[in-house]
Design an enzyme around this catalytic site. Structure first.
Site, short mmCIF file in Angstrom:
data_model
loop_
_atom_site.label_atom_id
_atom_site.label_comp_id
_atom_site.label_asym_id
_atom_site.label_seq_id
_atom_site.Cartn_x
_atom_site.Cartn_y
_atom_site.Cartn_z
N GLU A 189 -1.58 -5.32 8.61
CA GLU A 189 -0.79 -4.64 9.63
C GLU A 189 -1.43 -4.75 11.01
O GLU A 189 -2.66 -4.86 11.14
CB GLU A 189 -0.64 -3.15 9.29
CG GLU A 189 0.21 -2.88 8.07
CD GLU A 189 0.40 -1.37 7.87
OE1 GLU A 189 0.03 -0.58 8.77
OE2 GLU A 189 0.93 -0.99 6.81
N GLU B 97 9.03 -3.77 11.15
CA GLU B 97 9.41 -2.48 10.56
C GLU B 97 9.84 -1.49 11.62
O GLU B 97 9.14 -1.27 12.62
CB GLU B 97 8.26 -1.89 9.75
CG GLU B 97 8.61 -0.55 9.12
CD GLU B 97 7.61 -0.06 8.09
OE1 GLU B 97 7.81 1.05 7.55
OE2 GLU B 97 6.62 -0.77 7.81
N ASP C 206 0.83 -1.20 0.00
CA ASP C 206 0.00 0.00 0.00
C ASP C 206 0.87 1.26 0.00
O ASP C 206 0.37 2.37 -0.11
CB ASP C 206 -0.98 0.01 1.17
CG ASP C 206 -0.30 -0.04 2.52
OD1 ASP C 206 0.94 -0.18 2.58
OD2 ASP C 206 -1.03 0.03 3.55
N SER C 207 2.20 1.07 0.08
CA SER C 207 3.14 2.18 -0.11
C SER C 207 2.99 2.78 -1.50
O SER C 207 3.51 3.87 -1.77
CB SER C 207 4.58 1.71 0.11
OG SER C 207 4.83 0.49 -0.59
N ASP D 18 -0.96 -6.23 -0.21
CA ASP D 18 -1.35 -5.55 1.03
C ASP D 18 -2.86 -5.34 1.09
O ASP D 18 -3.48 -4.97 0.08
CB ASP D 18 -0.68 -4.18 1.10
CG ASP D 18 0.45 -4.13 2.10
OD1 ASP D 18 0.48 -4.95 3.02
OD2 ASP D 18 1.33 -3.24 1.95
N LYS E 230 -1.07 -9.42 3.02
CA LYS E 230 -0.39 -8.90 4.20
C LYS E 230 -1.32 -7.93 4.91
O LYS E 230 -2.01 -7.15 4.26
CB LYS E 230 0.92 -8.19 3.84
CG LYS E 230 1.69 -7.67 5.07
CD LYS E 230 3.05 -7.12 4.70
CE LYS E 230 2.98 -5.74 4.09
NZ LYS E 230 2.50 -4.71 5.08
#
Length: 361
Positions: A162, A230, A92-93, A131, A160
């Protein structure tokens, strides 16, 4: 009956050998270039074998580092594939490095799916992980629905997510129970910057460090096959890696993780715009200076167009016979387009001087 079946099989075989309609013809384009994955990765023919979760478990068991790089479109996916990278993460970056946002929060699931589909077309070897963006997995039911879309519509192999709040652990467990592989993500979780107070490293106090390890263990218990760590201190990452039985993937977490991940644009040194410089992380090593190469190429292109040195004869490949030029000019004159006829004749004369026009036959 047997004769009919043989004819059917022969017809099917002919259909399978038929060139695909979407492959460009050489009359216009040079055609697709095959990617020599084995040569690029330096690992021989075995490098072309598709990476799976089982592959990663094997590497982790043998103590072999796992390589992960983000990709967001077809070209970046082809490069990641060709380099022999183990995991291609559609992060999602993309919100920041592709769409120019200050955070990852604005990107939607539908936009992420577009990125996933493009990457899936370009990368055939790595494990593909997509993501789940902010706002699409706030409940277990919605999380499963979103994860299913990432696999069915996005062409990914895994997802993925978070965070380590109880709702996120439950979501991870529900997705795994739905038959979808899940990669966890702890430490600095960019989707939680509203709570964290910005992009701040985690694990710098005793309580915070313990929380990182506890969260990673909870994600493992939920069924995750790997966990991203991270922006945590190296001792914290080392402790988490030792405590877990699944691979850890570090990003700004030191050298003691089971593998490493970096953002495609960051590691290539692609972006030099002040906005991107503002969000480029301190931990990222630039393995190239691609941005400088791109800027130089664009400047040279601009200069050659403005000085009319591009395109020259070698980049003007399409020919028309001299006799046809005369006929074309006559046709233009009959249409009352004398200036156009003169322009065509002048261009033909110039091409003839450069040896471009084919001989009349």
């Amino acid at each position: 009956m047997m004769m009919m079946m043989r004819r059917a099989f022969r017809h099917l075989a002919r259909q399978q050998r038929r060139p695909l309609s979407h492959v460009p013809e050489s009359a216009v384009y040079g055609g697709p270039r095959p990617q020599d994955v084995g040569a690029a990765a330096g690992a021989g023919a075995g490098a072309a074998r598709r990476v799976t979760v089982t592959t990663l478990r094997g590497k982790h068991r043998r103590g072999e580092p796992i390589t992960v790089v983000t990709a967001y479109d077809y070209p970046s996916a082809v490069h990641v594939d060709s380099a022999g990278i183990d995991v291609c993460l559609v992060g999602d970056s993309a919100a920041m490095v592709v769409h120019g946002h200050d955070t990852t929060l604005p990107i939607s699931l539908d936009v992420m799916l577009e990125h996933c589909r493009a990457v899936a077309r370009g990368a055939t070897r790595p494990l593909l992980v997509g993501d789940l963006p902010f706002g699409c997995y706030e409940s277990s039911t919605r999380a499963v629905d979103s994860a299913v879309r990432v696999l069915k519509e996005g062409g990914m192999d895994a997802i993925k997510l978070e965070g380590g709040a109880p709702s996120r652990i439950s979501a991870a467990k529900a997705i795994v129970e739905a038959g979808i592989a899940v990669m966890g993500h702890v430490g600095l979780t960019p989707q939680a910057i509203s709570v964290l107070g910005g992009f701040r490293p985690q694990g710098k106090t005793v309580d915070s460090a313990v929380k990182v390890v506890e969260t990673a263990l909870a994600l493992q218990e939920a069924g995750c096959f790997s966990v991203v760590l991270e922006c945590v201190p190296a001792p914290v990452a080392a402790a988490a890696t030792s405590a877990l039985q699944i691979p850890t993937i570090g990003i700004g977490a030191g050298p003691f993780c089971s593998g490493q991940v970096l953002v495609y644009h960051d590691l290539l040194g692609m972006m030099q715009h002040p906005h991107h410089a503002k969000v480029t992380p301190k931990f990222c090593k630039q393995f190239g200076n691609v941005g400088h190469v791109i800027n130089k190429a664009l400047s040279e292109y601009k200069q050659e167009v403005e000085t009319r040195s591009f395109p020259g004869p070698s980049h003007t490949p399409y020919k028309i016979a001299a006799a046809d030029v005369d006929g074309f000019a006559n046709a233009l004159q009959k249409m009352g387009l004398d200036e156009a006829a003169n322009a065509a004749a002048a261009a033909a004369e110039n091409a003839e001087k450069d040896g471009e026009l084919p001989e009349n036959k």
